[in-house]
Scaffold this motif. Structure first.
Motif, PDB file in Angstrom:
ATOM      1  N   LYS A  27     -17.440 -17.680 -45.245  1.00 16.31           N
ATOM      2  CA  LYS A  27     -17.479 -19.131 -45.034  1.00 16.31           C
ATOM      3  C   LYS A  27     -18.922 -19.556 -45.197  1.00 16.31           C
ATOM      4  CE  LYS A  27     -15.705 -23.107 -43.602  1.00 16.31           C
ATOM      5  NZ  LYS A  27     -16.332 -24.030 -44.521  1.00 16.31           N
ATOM      6  N   GLY A  28     -19.169 -20.384 -46.197  1.00 18.31           N
ATOM      7  CA  GLY A  28     -20.526 -20.825 -46.494  1.00 18.31           C
ATOM      8  C   GLY A  28     -21.090 -21.760 -45.437  1.00 18.31           C
ATOM      9  N   TRP A  29     -22.277 -22.229 -45.672  1.00 15.15           N
ATOM     10  CA  TRP A  29     -23.003 -23.039 -44.703  1.00 15.15           C
ATOM     11  C   TRP A  29     -22.242 -24.297 -44.325  1.00 15.15           C
ATOM     12  CZ3 TRP A  29     -26.588 -20.692 -42.222  1.00 15.15           C
ATOM     13  CH2 TRP A  29     -27.356 -19.714 -42.837  1.00 15.15           C
ATOM     14  N   ASP A  30     -22.074 -24.478 -43.034  1.00 13.36           N
ATOM     15  CA  ASP A  30     -21.519 -25.702 -42.457  1.00 13.36           C
ATOM     16  C   ASP A  30     -22.504 -26.184 -41.402  1.00 13.36           C
ATOM     17  OD1 ASP A  30     -19.217 -25.477 -43.952  1.00 13.36           O
ATOM     18  OD2 ASP A  30     -17.856 -25.389 -42.247  1.00 13.36           O
ATOM     19  N   LEU A  31     -22.577 -27.491 -41.234  1.00 13.99           N
ATOM     20  CA  LEU A  31     -23.391 -28.059 -40.172  1.00 13.99           C
ATOM     21  C   LEU A  31     -22.463 -28.437 -39.027  1.00 13.99           C
ATOM     22  CD1 LEU A  31     -26.182 -28.959 -39.198  1.00 13.99           C
ATOM     23  CD2 LEU A  31     -25.686 -31.210 -40.195  1.00 13.99           C
ATOM     24  N   LEU A  32     -22.619 -27.761 -37.909  1.00 14.48           N
ATOM     25  CA  LEU A  32     -21.806 -28.041 -36.732  1.00 14.48           C
ATOM     26  C   LEU A  32     -22.549 -29.057 -35.880  1.00 14.48           C
ATOM     27  CD1 LEU A  32     -20.704 -24.424 -35.779  1.00 14.48           C
ATOM     28  CD2 LEU A  32     -19.779 -25.951 -37.531  1.00 14.48           C
ATOM     29  N   THR A  33     -21.892 -30.187 -35.625  1.00 17.94           N
ATOM     30  CA  THR A  33     -22.538 -31.257 -34.870  1.00 17.94           C
ATOM     31  C   THR A  33     -21.768 -31.634 -33.610  1.00 17.94           C
ATOM     32  OG1 THR A  33     -21.384 -32.908 -36.214  1.00 17.94           O
ATOM     33  CG2 THR A  33     -23.622 -32.263 -36.914  1.00 17.94           C
ATOM     34  N   ASP A  34     -20.536 -31.151 -33.494  1.00 19.89           N
ATOM     35  CA  ASP A  34     -19.707 -31.491 -32.340  1.00 19.89           C
ATOM     36  C   ASP A  34     -18.588 -30.454 -32.211  1.00 19.89           C
ATOM     37  OD1 ASP A  34     -17.891 -32.131 -34.387  1.00 19.89           O
ATOM     38  OD2 ASP A  34     -18.249 -34.276 -34.196  1.00 19.89           O
ATOM     39  N   SER A  35     -17.728 -30.638 -31.213  1.00 25.80           N
ATOM     40  CA  SER A  35     -16.664 -29.666 -30.984  1.00 25.80           C
ATOM     41  C   SER A  35     -15.665 -29.640 -32.139  1.00 25.80           C
ATOM     42  CB  SER A  35     -15.958 -29.928 -29.657  1.00 25.80           C
ATOM     43  OG  SER A  35     -15.387 -31.218 -29.649  1.00 25.80           O
ATOM     44  N   ALA A  36     -15.423 -30.775 -32.770  1.00 27.12           N
ATOM     45  CA  ALA A  36     -14.478 -30.809 -33.893  1.00 27.12           C
ATOM     46  C   ALA A  36     -14.988 -29.982 -35.077  1.00 27.12           C
ATOM     47  CB  ALA A  36     -14.225 -32.254 -34.326  1.00 27.12           C
ATOM     48  N   SER A  37     -16.275 -30.105 -35.415  1.00 29.36           N
ATOM     49  CA  SER A  37     -16.808 -29.330 -36.540  1.00 29.36           C
ATOM     50  C   SER A  37     -16.873 -27.844 -36.189  1.00 29.36           C
ATOM     51  CB  SER A  37     -18.174 -29.860 -36.988  1.00 29.36           C
ATOM     52  OG  SER A  37     -19.114 -29.828 -35.935  1.00 29.36           O
ATOM     53  N   ALA A  38     -17.162 -27.530 -34.937  1.00 32.73           N
ATOM     54  CA  ALA A  38     -17.177 -26.124 -34.505  1.00 32.73           C
ATOM     55  C   ALA A  38     -15.777 -25.527 -34.568  1.00 32.73           C
ATOM     56  CB  ALA A  38     -17.742 -26.013 -33.090  1.00 32.73           C
ATOM     57  N   LEU A  39     -14.792 -26.272 -34.125  1.00 34.03           N
ATOM     58  CA  LEU A  39     -13.410 -25.806 -34.165  1.00 34.03           C
ATOM     59  C   LEU A  39     -12.938 -25.617 -35.600  1.00 34.03           C
ATOM     60  CD1 LEU A  39     -10.908 -25.062 -32.535  1.00 34.03           C
ATOM     61  CD2 LEU A  39     -10.251 -27.470 -32.581  1.00 34.03           C
ATOM     62  N   ALA A  40     -13.279 -26.542 -36.485  1.00 28.63           N
ATOM     63  CA  ALA A  40     -12.897 -26.419 -37.897  1.00 28.63           C
ATOM     64  C   ALA A  40     -13.512 -25.166 -38.514  1.00 28.63           C
ATOM     65  CB  ALA A  40     -13.321 -27.673 -38.667  1.00 28.63           C
ATOM     66  N   PHE A  41     -14.784 -24.912 -38.223  1.00 28.95           N
ATOM     67  CA  PHE A  41     -15.439 -23.713 -38.752  1.00 28.95           C
ATOM     68  C   PHE A  41     -14.763 -22.455 -38.197  1.00 28.95           C
ATOM     69  CE2 PHE A  41     -18.567 -20.308 -38.741  1.00 28.95           C
ATOM     70  CZ  PHE A  41     -19.025 -20.349 -40.044  1.00 28.95           C
ATOM     71  N   GLY A  42     -14.544 -22.427 -36.877  1.00 31.48           N
ATOM     72  CA  GLY A  42     -13.892 -21.282 -36.252  1.00 31.48           C
ATOM     73  C   GLY A  42     -12.511 -21.016 -36.815  1.00 31.48           C
ATOM     74  N   ASN A  43     -11.745 -22.071 -37.049  1.00 31.12           N
ATOM     75  CA  ASN A  43     -10.408 -21.907 -37.619  1.00 31.12           C
ATOM     76  C   ASN A  43     -10.477 -21.367 -39.039  1.00 31.12           C
ATOM     77  OD1 ASN A  43      -8.987 -22.724 -35.345  1.00 31.12           O
ATOM     78  ND2 ASN A  43      -8.970 -24.876 -35.966  1.00 31.12           N
ATOM     79  N   ALA A  44     -11.425 -21.837 -39.825  1.00 30.83           N
ATOM     80  CA  ALA A  44     -11.579 -21.338 -41.202  1.00 30.83           C
ATOM     81  C   ALA A  44     -11.917 -19.855 -41.204  1.00 30.83           C
ATOM     82  CB  ALA A  44     -12.659 -22.137 -41.938  1.00 30.83           C
ATOM     83  N   VAL A  45     -12.786 -19.431 -40.303  1.00 28.88           N
ATOM     84  CA  VAL A  45     -13.141 -18.015 -40.206  1.00 28.88           C
ATOM     85  C   VAL A  45     -11.927 -17.202 -39.751  1.00 28.88           C
ATOM     86  CG1 VAL A  45     -14.535 -16.346 -38.921  1.00 28.88           C
ATOM     87  CG2 VAL A  45     -15.601 -18.402 -39.852  1.00 28.88           C
ATOM     88  N   ALA A  46     -11.209 -17.712 -38.755  1.00 28.24           N
ATOM     89  CA  ALA A  46     -10.043 -16.992 -38.229  1.00 28.24           C
ATOM     90  C   ALA A  46      -8.952 -16.833 -39.290  1.00 28.24           C
ATOM     91  CB  ALA A  46      -9.493 -17.719 -37.008  1.00 28.24           C
ATOM     92  N   MET A  47      -8.802 -17.798 -40.167  1.00 28.25           N
ATOM     93  CA  MET A  47      -7.754 -17.759 -41.186  1.00 28.25           C
ATOM     94  C   MET A  47      -8.142 -16.949 -42.421  1.00 28.25           C
ATOM     95  SD  MET A  47      -5.372 -19.331 -39.662  1.00 28.25           S
ATOM     96  CE  MET A  47      -4.200 -19.422 -40.980  1.00 28.25           C
ATOM     97  N   ALA A  48      -9.413 -16.674 -42.596  1.00 22.05           N
ATOM     98  CA  ALA A  48      -9.870 -15.942 -43.784  1.00 22.05           C
ATOM     99  C   ALA A  48      -9.429 -14.485 -43.702  1.00 22.05           C
ATOM    100  CB  ALA A  48     -11.392 -16.028 -43.899  1.00 22.05           C
ATOM    101  N   PRO A  49      -8.948 -13.930 -44.801  1.00 19.32           N
ATOM    102  CA  PRO A  49      -8.595 -12.508 -44.780  1.00 19.32           C
ATOM    103  C   PRO A  49      -9.851 -11.653 -44.660  1.00 19.32           C
ATOM    104  CG  PRO A  49      -8.421 -13.381 -47.002  1.00 19.32           C
ATOM    105  CD  PRO A  49      -8.720 -14.544 -46.099  1.00 19.32           C
ATOM    106  N   ARG A  50      -9.713 -10.498 -44.050  1.00 21.76           N
ATOM    107  CA  ARG A  50     -10.846  -9.577 -43.933  1.00 21.76           C
ATOM    108  C   ARG A  50     -11.270  -9.143 -45.326  1.00 21.76           C
ATOM    109  NH1 ARG A  50     -11.711  -4.503 -39.906  1.00 21.76           N
ATOM    110  NH2 ARG A  50     -13.549  -3.726 -40.970  1.00 21.76           N
TER     111      ARG A  50
END
Length: 170
Positions: A27-50
């Protein structure tokens, strides 16, 4: 809370590593500015295949992560590499790489995962338990050879089942 305290946000990327030729930005660079952006990043990482399996080239992964940070335009921001791995040692290679990274102004934190799997040596006569590898175990290896820089720290996971809670503590 840490993101909310920083008015400019926190830039994050997620990179997986295995052997020296297997370092992949999941998952490339994301700017986390609030809980919504952090959750979106976390979900993208969780859904990515190993992306990787096999051996662990820890020093190569740390060096490549530093290259990513130094290539970015982060305008005086604090630069941090957070490593999570069950790799118990690397013949001292990480200590050399770590020193160069710290000189470049980067902090390295770690989350070593202590495994308790038995493995045989190449001669078939000896075994080790990964969680107790060498003097000081895997935690000692990470303290002596990986973490460094201003405010660096280590949080250990007692096993893979403890990883999610250890990551939250970290």
């Amino acid at each position: 809370a840490a993101i909310a305290r920083n008015p400019r946000g926190v830039a994050v990327a997620y990179v997986e590593f295995s052997d020296e030729n297997s370092v992949m930005m999941v998952k490339g660079w994301d700017l986390l500015t609030d809980s919504a952006s952090a959750l979106a990043f976390g979900n993208a990482v969780a859904m990515a295949p190993r992306s990787s399996t096999g051996n662990t080239a820890l020093s190569n992964a740390i060096r490549r992560a530093a290259d990513l940070l130094l290539a970015g335009n982060f305008d005086g921001a604090r630069l941090v590499i957070d490593v999570a791995s069950d790799h118990p040692g690397d013949g001292g290679q990480s200590a050399y790489v770590r020193q160069r990274i710290v000189e470049a102004g980067i902090t390295v934190n770690a989350l070593p995962i202590m495994t308790h799997n038995r493995a045989g040596s190449f001669d078939g006569r000896t075994t080790f338990v990964n969680g107790q590898w060498g003097l000081g175990g895997i935690v000692g290896f990470y303290r002596e050879n990986v973490i460094a820089g201003p405010g660096s720290f280590l949080v250990e996971a007692n096993d893979y089942g403890d990883f999610d809670e250890a990551l939250k503590r970290k």
